[in-house]
Structures are given as structure tokens and as C-alpha cells.
Design an enzyme around this catalytic site. Structure first.
Site, mmCIF file in Angstrom:
data_model
loop_
_atom_site.group_PDB
_atom_site.id
_atom_site.type_symbol
_atom_site.label_atom_id
_atom_site.label_comp_id
_atom_site.label_asym_id
_atom_site.label_seq_id
_atom_site.Cartn_x
_atom_site.Cartn_y
_atom_site.Cartn_z
ATOM 1 N N ARG A 123 -0.335 15.009 12.874
ATOM 2 C CA ARG A 123 0.468 14.618 11.703
ATOM 3 C C ARG A 123 0.635 15.846 10.812
ATOM 4 N NH1 ARG A 123 -1.585 8.850 9.484
ATOM 5 N NH2 ARG A 123 0.435 8.904 8.428
ATOM 6 N N LYS A 131 0.839 -1.209 0.000
ATOM 7 C CA LYS A 131 0.000 0.000 0.000
ATOM 8 C C LYS A 131 0.871 1.256 0.000
ATOM 9 C CE LYS A 131 -1.670 1.669 4.041
ATOM 10 N NZ LYS A 131 -1.486 3.083 4.389
ATOM 11 N N ASN A 132 1.866 1.259 0.882
ATOM 12 C CA ASN A 132 2.639 2.491 1.053
ATOM 13 C C ASN A 132 3.635 2.750 -0.081
ATOM 14 O OD1 ASN A 132 1.167 3.032 3.296
ATOM 15 N ND2 ASN A 132 2.733 2.405 4.774
ATOM 16 N N CYS A 157 -5.026 7.864 9.245
ATOM 17 C CA CYS A 157 -5.167 7.309 10.590
ATOM 18 C C CYS A 157 -4.860 8.383 11.630
ATOM 19 C CB CYS A 157 -4.191 6.154 10.778
ATOM 20 S SG CYS A 157 -4.718 4.643 9.991
ATOM 21 N N ASP A 213 4.799 0.671 12.024
ATOM 22 C CA ASP A 213 3.577 0.040 11.499
ATOM 23 C C ASP A 213 3.416 -1.405 11.961
ATOM 24 O OD1 ASP A 213 3.085 2.397 10.213
ATOM 25 O OD2 ASP A 213 3.724 1.708 8.240
ATOM 26 N N ARG A 268 -8.547 -0.462 4.503
ATOM 27 C CA ARG A 268 -7.674 0.534 3.887
ATOM 28 C C ARG A 268 -6.299 -0.050 3.569
ATOM 29 N NH1 ARG A 268 -6.478 4.714 7.501
ATOM 30 N NH2 ARG A 268 -5.165 5.248 5.766
HETATM 31 C C1 EPZ Z 1 4.283 6.991 6.342
HETATM 32 O O1 EPZ Z 1 3.502 8.019 6.938
HETATM 33 C C2 EPZ Z 1 3.380 5.785 6.233
HETATM 34 N N1 EPZ Z 1 2.258 6.112 5.380
HETATM 35 C C3 EPZ Z 1 2.906 5.358 7.602
HETATM 36 O O2 EPZ Z 1 2.140 4.177 7.462
HETATM 37 C C4 EPZ Z 1 4.114 5.067 8.472
HETATM 38 O O3 EPZ Z 1 3.685 4.789 9.783
HETATM 39 C C5 EPZ Z 1 5.060 6.261 8.492
HETATM 40 O O4 EPZ Z 1 5.409 6.657 7.138
HETATM 41 C C6 EPZ Z 1 6.361 5.988 9.240
HETATM 42 O O5 EPZ Z 1 7.008 4.886 8.674
HETATM 43 C C7 EPZ Z 1 2.376 6.034 4.062
HETATM 44 O O6 EPZ Z 1 3.412 5.702 3.520
HETATM 45 C C8 EPZ Z 1 1.160 6.314 3.264
HETATM 46 P P1 EPZ Z 1 6.290 10.445 8.364
HETATM 47 P P2 EPZ Z 1 3.990 9.522 6.931
HETATM 48 O O7 EPZ Z 1 6.145 11.686 7.557
HETATM 49 O O8 EPZ Z 1 4.656 9.805 5.638
HETATM 50 C C9 EPZ Z 1 6.266 13.800 11.816
HETATM 51 C C10 EPZ Z 1 0.329 2.742 7.808
HETATM 52 O O9 EPZ Z 1 -0.123 2.187 8.850
HETATM 53 N N2 EPZ Z 1 6.167 14.803 10.721
HETATM 54 O O10 EPZ Z 1 7.542 9.661 8.272
HETATM 55 O O11 EPZ Z 1 2.841 10.351 7.343
HETATM 56 C C11 EPZ Z 1 4.968 13.025 11.940
HETATM 57 O O12 EPZ Z 1 4.005 13.739 12.677
HETATM 58 C C12 EPZ Z 1 0.757 4.187 7.832
HETATM 59 O O13 EPZ Z 1 0.403 2.171 6.722
HETATM 60 C C13 EPZ Z 1 6.221 16.148 11.054
HETATM 61 O O14 EPZ Z 1 6.346 16.531 12.217
HETATM 62 O O15 EPZ Z 1 5.053 9.456 8.091
HETATM 63 C C14 EPZ Z 1 5.411 11.756 12.601
HETATM 64 O O16 EPZ Z 1 5.504 11.939 13.972
HETATM 65 C C15 EPZ Z 1 0.372 4.895 9.071
HETATM 66 N N3 EPZ Z 1 6.122 17.075 10.044
HETATM 67 C C16 EPZ Z 1 6.818 11.547 12.019
HETATM 68 O O17 EPZ Z 1 7.214 12.821 11.495
HETATM 69 C C17 EPZ Z 1 5.986 16.711 8.743
HETATM 70 O O18 EPZ Z 1 5.918 17.590 7.873
HETATM 71 C C18 EPZ Z 1 6.881 10.492 10.925
HETATM 72 O O19 EPZ Z 1 6.004 10.834 9.881
HETATM 73 C C19 EPZ Z 1 5.951 15.338 8.411
HETATM 74 C C20 EPZ Z 1 6.041 14.394 9.437
#
Ligand code: EPZ
Length: 423
Positions: free
Chosen positions: A125, A26-27, A120, A312, A404
Site C-alpha cells: 500500500r 469509519k472511512n 490492514c 471493502d 477497528r
Molecule cells: C481507502 O484506502 C479505504 N480506507 C479502504 O478501506 C478502501 O479499501 C480503499 O480506500 C479503496 O476503496 C480508508 O478510507 C481509511 P486507495 P486507501 O488509496 O485510501 C494503490 C477498509 O476496509 N495506491 O484508493 O488506502 C493502493 O496500493 C479499508 O475500511 C498506490 O499505488 O485506498 C491500492 O492498490 C481497507 N499509490 C489502490 O491504489 C498510492 O499512493 C487503492 O488505494 C496510493 C494508493
């Protein structure tokens, strides 16, 4: 978010035995679908999982003027003549990955209009890193009434050096999407190293992009003027893999995972092995057998960016450790609020104490069925895993979250001999 009033009725206590061929990731599929918008022509995405989030991405592409269809397990996307650069609030709210279209639309059209994404609820986020990076690449960004307007004055982004304060997966992907058609060289320092980033870059290279260093902390992208469509196979879903292995570990039995990405799953497998399960892997297969009771994990299980233990997989492994002998401790370092599944697990008899980032799991002998709710995707899968190992019947609501991310979840579980019914 999806309104889904269906539920799973799960009767636990059966050993699970059999084989599962892993779905496409998915990701990976979601950012690649956004990337397909950059290509002038047709993209055939093979092994694309049939998930509600994938259908949301198809609706977004359609509203942007692309022609999309599913042919078996292939998503076919024709981006020859895009007609819009705007995504409605409603479509943006369907999933987190809608934000990935920001970089892609900007890269292709020179302007875009979106809003904050859904997805989610795992705590705040924000998208501050995405916006700061796009600004650095020359985008003028105005936020009014919840809408985000971005425009590249010269029509193309400009290459630059971006150092991320945290290796955000989404921000890294958005920068790559905007940079592949930018003028000049973009360097991302402290880039995310997740396998799905490499898959996105491999896809973009098939479309003609010039990207180096993916899988490492420093990614270098040389912008080119045009990208073309291609045929590409999405990588297997390492988190779905971790989920089915955790389900078999929780319930007991034997599982062969086919079409598995063994190397990419190593951070999870190396922890799973410590539970005493027999785990063997070869090429693209993983075999798991659980005979006796699982053992707790001695060291803290710390979720970290790849190649650390994946956030995850935290919830699903927790489901297996609830009935292990001894005490295991998780430390969630990626999201602020990723223990929402513990309420349902406690209702089923688990002994779990959440203290800030830490969750302490004291192994209990048995779990019992309960009425429970899936509150997010992986948390929902974790409750289903616990239900399959519990005595009696669990009624699990909120399963729209599970749909999802897992293709034909109940068919997979049923094929292993589990008792699960959708109502
Ligand atoms: C991706 O989310 C995945 N989603 C998530 O999978 C996964 O948990 C996550 O990466 C971490 O591996 C998809 O790929 C669609 P991040 P993403 O930006 O991109 C903070 C699942 O279950 N952050 O690496 O949203 C954020 O709040 C899902 O399949 C900021 O502060 O993750 C978080 O604490 C859920 N500012 C951390 O970074 C920003 O601008 C990691 O988020 C961006 C992120």
C-alpha cells in the site's frame, strides 16, 4: 497494529431477524478528524463511531496539541492552538488513515514529520501518489530512516493541477486537505469519487472551504486563508451496512437497516439482489429477507473504484455466496492481496479457488464451525458472517481487526438473535 488477544465464540445456524441502526462511517470519520486539525476552533463531529481507529485518530490529534473528547457519540476536537507537527512511528503505525494527517498538518502548519502508515495488510500500500501530489503543491519532502519530513518553503502550499494515475481515495483526500488552505486553485483530475470524499468535502465546506466537483472525477479547490470549526454529522457506514446485509443473507432471516445511505450503497445492493434475496429500500432504510437458498451471481463481481462494486464489500458478500447454488466469481482489482479470508472460509468447508485476481466460489450445501483467525478488518467480518451460517461453533481470533471498523459488533449480531460471545 493493535494487540488484541480476545476472540469471538460464534454458534451458527440461527435465522437472524431484527433491526440495526447503522453506525457512522469509519472511512469518513477518520479523514474528517484529520480535517478538523485545519480548523481554528472547535469541531463537533456527530455520529462518530466508537472504534479503535477513531481512538487512534484522537491520540494523534492530542499529540499534535488538540484537545479531544468523546461526548456520547460526538467527537469534540478543539484545534485552536496546535503545538506540534510531528507524529511518532508508533501512532502512525496504528492505522492506514494516519497518513491523512500529512496533508492536514502541512496545510495548517506549513511543515510536518510522519512515517509510513500501518493498516490492514492487503498487499503493498504505497503512498507514492500522495507524496508526488504534495511535491507538486510545493512541498519539499525528505525521507530519512523511515521518517518523512515535509516543508512548504513559503508556509503555504500553491494551487496546481494534479492528474492522478489511479483514483486513489487516500491521495485524493490528502490533496484536498492540503489544498483547502493553499494559495490559488488546485484541480484534481481522475479524483476518487467515493461517497466518503463527498462527506469530507461537505465537512470542509461547513468550515468555510471552497470546493467544487466532489463526487465527480474533477475536483476544484480554491484555497482560503483560514477555516473555522463547525458541527457536522458523519454519513452512515455503507460498508458496515453491506456487512450486516451479507450476514443476514448468509444466515437467512429478515433485517431492517436503519440510518442507511441507500443511494451510496446501490453498487452493492444491485449485486446482492441477484442472489434472490428480497431487498427493498426507501429513504434511509433497507429491508432484506432471505427465504430459500441463495443463487450464485452469474456475472463476474469486479471490484472497482466507486461507483463500481466496493472492494471493502468483497469478503462479506463472498461469505454469503459460499452456500449459494452455483458458482460465483470475484475479480479483485483494487488490492493485490485481499483474499486472505479465504483460508479460514475453506477451513469451514467452503469450496474456493483463488487464481491471481480471481476467486471462484463453488456453492456448497453447508459450512461447519472451525478455529479461525481474522487476518484483516473486512476479512474478519466475512469469517464471522460465515460462522453465523455454519453448523456448530467457530472460535475466531484476531478480532482486534473487527473492532477497528465495527461498533459493538457482537451487540448488533446478538440483537438479531445470533449467538456470539467475546472471550
Ligand atoms: C481507502 O484506502 C479505504 N480506507 C479502504 O478501506 C478502501 O479499501 C480503499 O480506500 C479503496 O476503496 C480508508 O478510507 C481509511 P486507495 P486507501 O488509496 O485510501 C494503490 C477498509 O476496509 N495506491 O484508493 O488506502 C493502493 O496500493 C479499508 O475500511 C498506490 O499505488 O485506498 C491500492 O492498490 C481497507 N499509490 C489502490 O491504489 C498510492 O499512493 C487503492 O488505494 C496510493 C494508493
Amino acid at each position: 497494529m493493535h494487540k488484541n488477544t480476545q476472540k469471538f465464540v460464534i454458534t451458527g445456524g440461527r435465522r437472524l431477524c431484527g433491526e440495526i441502526a447503522l453506525q457512522g462511517s469509519k472511512n469518513s470519520a477518520l479523514p474528517i478528524m484529520a480535517a478538523a486539525f485545519l480548523a481554528q476552533g472547535e469541531t463537533v463531529l456527530k455520529g462518530c463511531p466508537k472504534l479503535t481507529d477513531v481512538y487512534s485518530a484522537m491520540r494523534i490529534l492530542t499529540c499534535l496539541g488538540c484537545r479531544c473528547r468523546m461526548e456520547g457519540s460526538n467527537a469534540v476536537i478543539d484545534s485552536s492552538s496546535p503545538g506540534s507537527f510531528s507524529i511518532s512511528d508508533e501512532l502512525m503505525g496504528e492505522m492506514r488513515s494516519s497518513i491523512m494527517f500529512m496533508g492536514a498538518i502541512l496545510g495548517r502548519m506549513g511543515e510536518c514529520e510522519v512515517s509510513a502508515p500501518g493498516g490492514c495488510e492487503l498487499g503493498p500500500r504505497p503512498i507514492d501518489m500522495h507524496l508526488a501530489a504534495l511535491r507538486k503543491m510545493g512541498a519539499e519532502i525528505n525521507i530519512r530512516g523511515g521518517r518523512i519530513y515535509c516543508r512548504l518553503p513559503s508556509g503555504r502550499a500553491r494551487g496546481t493541477k494534479i492528474s492522478l494515475s489511479f483514483p486513489s481515495v487516500g491521495a485524493t483526500e490528502n490533496i484536498i486537505l492540503c489544498a483547502v488552505r493553499a494559495e490559488g486553485e488546485t484541480i484534481i483530475n481522475n479524483a476518487a469519487r467515493e461517497p466518503e470524499i463527498c462527506d469530507l468535502c461537505s465537512f470542509l465546506r461547513c468550515c468555510g472551504a471552497d470546493i467544487k466537483g466532489d463526487g465527480e472525477s474533477r475536483i476544484v479547490i480554491n484555497g482560503i486563508e483560514n477555516l473555522h470549526g463547525c458541527e457536522y454529522t458523519v454519513m452512515p457506514d455503507r460498508i458496515a451496512g453491506a456487512t450486516y446485509l451479507s450476514i443476514a443473507a448468509a444466515a437467512g432471516g429478515e433485517l431492517i437497516l436503519k440510518n442507511a445511505c441507500v443511494a451510496e450503497m446501490e453498487p452493492f445492493l444491485s449485486v446482492l439482489e441477484q442472489t434472490g434475496c428480497c431487498v427493498y429500500s426507501s429513504e434511509n432504510r433497507i429491508y432484506l429477507r432471505r427465504g430459500g437458498r441463495l443463487r450464485a451471481i452469474k456475472n463476474r463481481i469486479r471490484t472497482m473504484p466507486h461507483p463500481g462494486f466496493p472492494t471493502d464489500a468483497q469478503a462479506v458478500l463472498m461469505a454469503a455466496l459460499i452456500t449459494a447454488e452455483g458458482t460465483s466469481v470475484f475479480e479483485e482489482n483494487i488490492f493485490d492481496c485481499r483474499y486472505r479470508h479465504t483460508d479460514a472460509l475453506i477451513k469451514m468447508g467452503a469450496d474456493i479457488e483463488v487464481m491471481g485476481k480471481a476467486a471462484v466460489i463453488r456453492g456448497v450445501d453447508r459450512l461447519h464451525g472451525a478455529e479461525a483467525e481474522a487476518t484483516d478488518l473486512r476479512g474478519g467480518a466475512a469469517v464471522a458472517a460465515a460462522a453465523l451460517s455454519a453448523d456448530g461453533t467457530t472460535v475466531l481470533t484476531g478480532i482486534g481487526h473487527i473492532d477497528r471498523g465495527y461498533e459493538k459488533f457482537e451487540e448488533a449480531v446478538t440483537s438479531l438473535g445470533g449467538i456470539i460471545r467475546r472471550e
